[in-house]
Design a protein around this motif. Structure first.
Motif, PDB file in Angstrom:
ATOM      1  N   TRP A  36       7.725   9.926 -15.725  1.00  0.00           N
ATOM      2  CA  TRP A  36       6.992  10.194 -14.496  1.00  0.00           C
ATOM      3  C   TRP A  36       7.931  10.848 -13.496  1.00  0.00           C
ATOM      4  N   PHE A  37       7.404  11.859 -12.834  1.00  0.00           N
ATOM      5  CA  PHE A  37       8.080  12.519 -11.729  1.00  0.00           C
ATOM      6  C   PHE A  37       7.139  12.510 -10.533  1.00  0.00           C
ATOM      7  N   ARG A  38       7.670  12.813  -9.374  1.00  0.00           N
ATOM      8  CA  ARG A  38       6.817  12.948  -8.198  1.00  0.00           C
ATOM      9  C   ARG A  38       7.341  14.058  -7.317  1.00  0.00           C
ATOM     10  N   GLN A  39       6.427  14.610  -6.541  1.00  0.00           N
ATOM     11  CA  GLN A  39       6.797  15.650  -5.593  1.00  0.00           C
ATOM     12  C   GLN A  39       5.999  15.485  -4.316  1.00  0.00           C
ATOM     13  N   ALA A  40       6.720  15.252  -3.236  1.00  0.00           N
ATOM     14  CA  ALA A  40       6.116  15.140  -1.912  1.00  0.00           C
ATOM     15  C   ALA A  40       6.102  16.524  -1.261  1.00  0.00           C
ATOM     16  N   PRO A  41       5.229  16.729  -0.264  1.00  0.00           N
ATOM     17  CA  PRO A  41       5.177  18.025   0.401  1.00  0.00           C
ATOM     18  C   PRO A  41       6.530  18.453   0.945  1.00  0.00           C
ATOM     19  N   LYS A  43       9.261  18.853  -0.465  1.00  0.00           N
ATOM     20  CA  LYS A  43      10.423  18.203  -1.065  1.00  0.00           C
ATOM     21  C   LYS A  43      10.537  18.626  -2.522  1.00  0.00           C
ATOM     22  N   GLU A  44      11.725  18.455  -3.067  1.00  0.00           N
ATOM     23  CA  GLU A  44      11.935  18.788  -4.471  1.00  0.00           C
ATOM     24  C   GLU A  44      11.327  17.717  -5.360  1.00  0.00           C
ATOM     25  N   ARG A  45      11.007  18.122  -6.571  1.00  0.00           N
ATOM     26  CA  ARG A  45      10.489  17.168  -7.531  1.00  0.00           C
ATOM     27  C   ARG A  45      11.549  16.110  -7.837  1.00  0.00           C
ATOM     28  N   GLU A  46      11.106  14.864  -7.948  1.00  0.00           N
ATOM     29  CA  GLU A  46      12.026  13.731  -8.117  1.00  0.00           C
ATOM     30  C   GLU A  46      11.673  12.963  -9.395  1.00  0.00           C
ATOM     31  N   PHE A  47      12.684  12.641 -10.167  1.00  0.00           N
ATOM     32  CA  PHE A  47      12.528  11.801 -11.339  1.00  0.00           C
ATOM     33  C   PHE A  47      12.196  10.371 -10.903  1.00  0.00           C
ATOM     34  N   VAL A  48      11.211   9.741 -11.571  1.00  0.00           N
ATOM     35  CA  VAL A  48      10.774   8.396 -11.195  1.00  0.00           C
ATOM     36  C   VAL A  48      11.059   7.371 -12.294  1.00  0.00           C
ATOM     37  N   ALA A  49      10.790   7.726 -13.535  1.00  0.00           N
ATOM     38  CA  ALA A  49      11.006   6.779 -14.636  1.00  0.00           C
ATOM     39  C   ALA A  49      10.807   7.506 -15.952  1.00  0.00           C
ATOM     40  N   THR A  50      11.432   6.965 -16.996  1.00  0.00           N
ATOM     41  CA  THR A  50      11.207   7.494 -18.326  1.00  0.00           C
ATOM     42  C   THR A  50      11.249   6.362 -19.340  1.00  0.00           C
ATOM     43  N   ILE A  51      10.587   6.580 -20.486  1.00  0.00           N
ATOM     44  CA  ILE A  51      10.532   5.565 -21.531  1.00  0.00           C
ATOM     45  C   ILE A  51      10.582   6.257 -22.883  1.00  0.00           C
ATOM     46  N   SER A  52      11.300   5.644 -23.822  1.00  0.00           N
ATOM     47  CA  SER A  52      11.393   6.204 -25.159  1.00  0.00           C
ATOM     48  C   SER A  52      10.117   5.923 -25.947  1.00  0.00           C
ATOM     49  N   GLN A  53       9.987   6.580 -27.073  1.00  0.00           N
ATOM     50  CA  GLN A  53       8.759   6.468 -27.853  1.00  0.00           C
ATOM     51  C   GLN A  53       8.501   5.042 -28.347  1.00  0.00           C
ATOM     52  N   ASP A  54       9.574   4.320 -28.640  1.00  0.00           N
ATOM     53  CA  ASP A  54       9.393   2.938 -29.099  1.00  0.00           C
ATOM     54  C   ASP A  54       9.399   1.933 -27.955  1.00  0.00           C
ATOM     55  N   ALA A  92       3.167  11.009  -2.741  1.00  0.00           N
ATOM     56  CA  ALA A  92       3.508  12.239  -3.475  1.00  0.00           C
ATOM     57  C   ALA A  92       2.445  12.498  -4.536  1.00  0.00           C
ATOM     58  N   ILE A  93       2.537  13.659  -5.146  1.00  0.00           N
ATOM     59  CA  ILE A  93       1.792  13.905  -6.382  1.00  0.00           C
ATOM     60  C   ILE A  93       2.677  13.416  -7.528  1.00  0.00           C
ATOM     61  N   TYR A  94       2.116  12.585  -8.378  1.00  0.00           N
ATOM     62  CA  TYR A  94       2.849  12.019  -9.497  1.00  0.00           C
ATOM     63  C   TYR A  94       2.461  12.750 -10.785  1.00  0.00           C
ATOM     64  N   TYR A  95       3.474  13.187 -11.503  1.00  0.00           N
ATOM     65  CA  TYR A  95       3.279  13.951 -12.720  1.00  0.00           C
ATOM     66  C   TYR A  95       3.821  13.192 -13.927  1.00  0.00           C
ATOM     67  N   CYS A  96       3.098  13.286 -15.022  1.00  0.00           N
ATOM     68  CA  CYS A  96       3.564  12.778 -16.296  1.00  0.00           C
ATOM     69  C   CYS A  96       4.192  13.942 -17.068  1.00  0.00           C
ATOM     70  N   ALA A  97       5.265  13.654 -17.802  1.00  0.00           N
ATOM     71  CA  ALA A  97       5.948  14.707 -18.553  1.00  0.00           C
ATOM     72  C   ALA A  97       6.464  14.135 -19.864  1.00  0.00           C
ATOM     73  N   ALA A  98       6.673  15.015 -20.847  1.00  0.00           N
ATOM     74  CA  ALA A  98       7.155  14.571 -22.149  1.00  0.00           C
ATOM     75  C   ALA A  98       8.149  15.585 -22.709  1.00  0.00           C
ATOM     76  N   THR A 119      -1.150   8.158  -2.202  1.00  0.00           N
ATOM     77  CA  THR A 119      -0.928   8.147  -0.766  1.00  0.00           C
ATOM     78  C   THR A 119      -0.779   6.708  -0.303  1.00  0.00           C
ATOM     79  N   VAL A 120       0.328   6.433   0.373  1.00  0.00           N
ATOM     80  CA  VAL A 120       0.601   5.093   0.881  1.00  0.00           C
ATOM     81  C   VAL A 120       0.543   5.147   2.397  1.00  0.00           C
ATOM     82  N   SER A 121      -0.393   4.423   2.969  1.00  0.00           N
ATOM     83  CA  SER A 121      -0.562   4.443   4.418  1.00  0.00           C
ATOM     84  C   SER A 121       0.302   3.368   5.068  1.00  0.00           C
TER      85      SER A 121
END
Length: 122
Positions: A36-41, A43-54, A92-98, A119-121
């Motif tokens: 998962w990555f995220r990008q706020a207005p 701002k640069e895209r930011e790494f959030v978390a990653t997980i291996s296939q297993d 931010a907008i949260y993106y999934c990536a592989a 969006t967190v108020s």
């Protein structure tokens, strides 16, 4: 090809929780890491978390460690991001990536979804 579709975004108050889902389809047998990555207005895209296939390897940046949890259900070909104790700066907008490689887990992903807005108020 690999397709990624995110869901679960929305509006939540500070301190609240959301769970994002990423449905993965296509040539999934070549995928090693899903992230998962995220990008706020403005701002640069930011790494959030990653997980291996297993599911045995996860990685988080300090900004979300202890608040966010990445997991996966391979029977459903779905990766989740549980987000707790949300803050306005998590908006931010949260993106999934592989990717098909185990190298550079924080970057250089091959496939991307369209994103889901969180969006967190205050």
């Amino acid at each position: 090809q690999v397709q990624l579709v995110e869901s679960g975004g929305g509006l939540v108050q500070t301190g609240g929780s959301l769970r994002l889902s990423c449905a993965v389809s296509g040539r999934t047998n070549n995928i090693y890491l899903t992230a998962w990555f995220r990008q706020a207005p403005e701002k640069e895209r930011e790494f959030v978390a990653t997980i291996s296939q297993d599911g045995g390897r996860t990685l988080y940046p300090e900004s979300v460690k202890g608040r966010f949890t990445i997991s996966r259900d391979n029977a459903k070909n779905t990766v989740y991001l549980q987000m707790d104790r949300l803050r306005p700066e998590d908006t931010a907008i949260y993106y999934c990536a592989a990717k098909t490689s185990s190298f550079y887990p924080r970057d250089n992903y091959d496939y991307w979804g369209q994103g889901t807005q969180v969006t967190v108020s205050s």
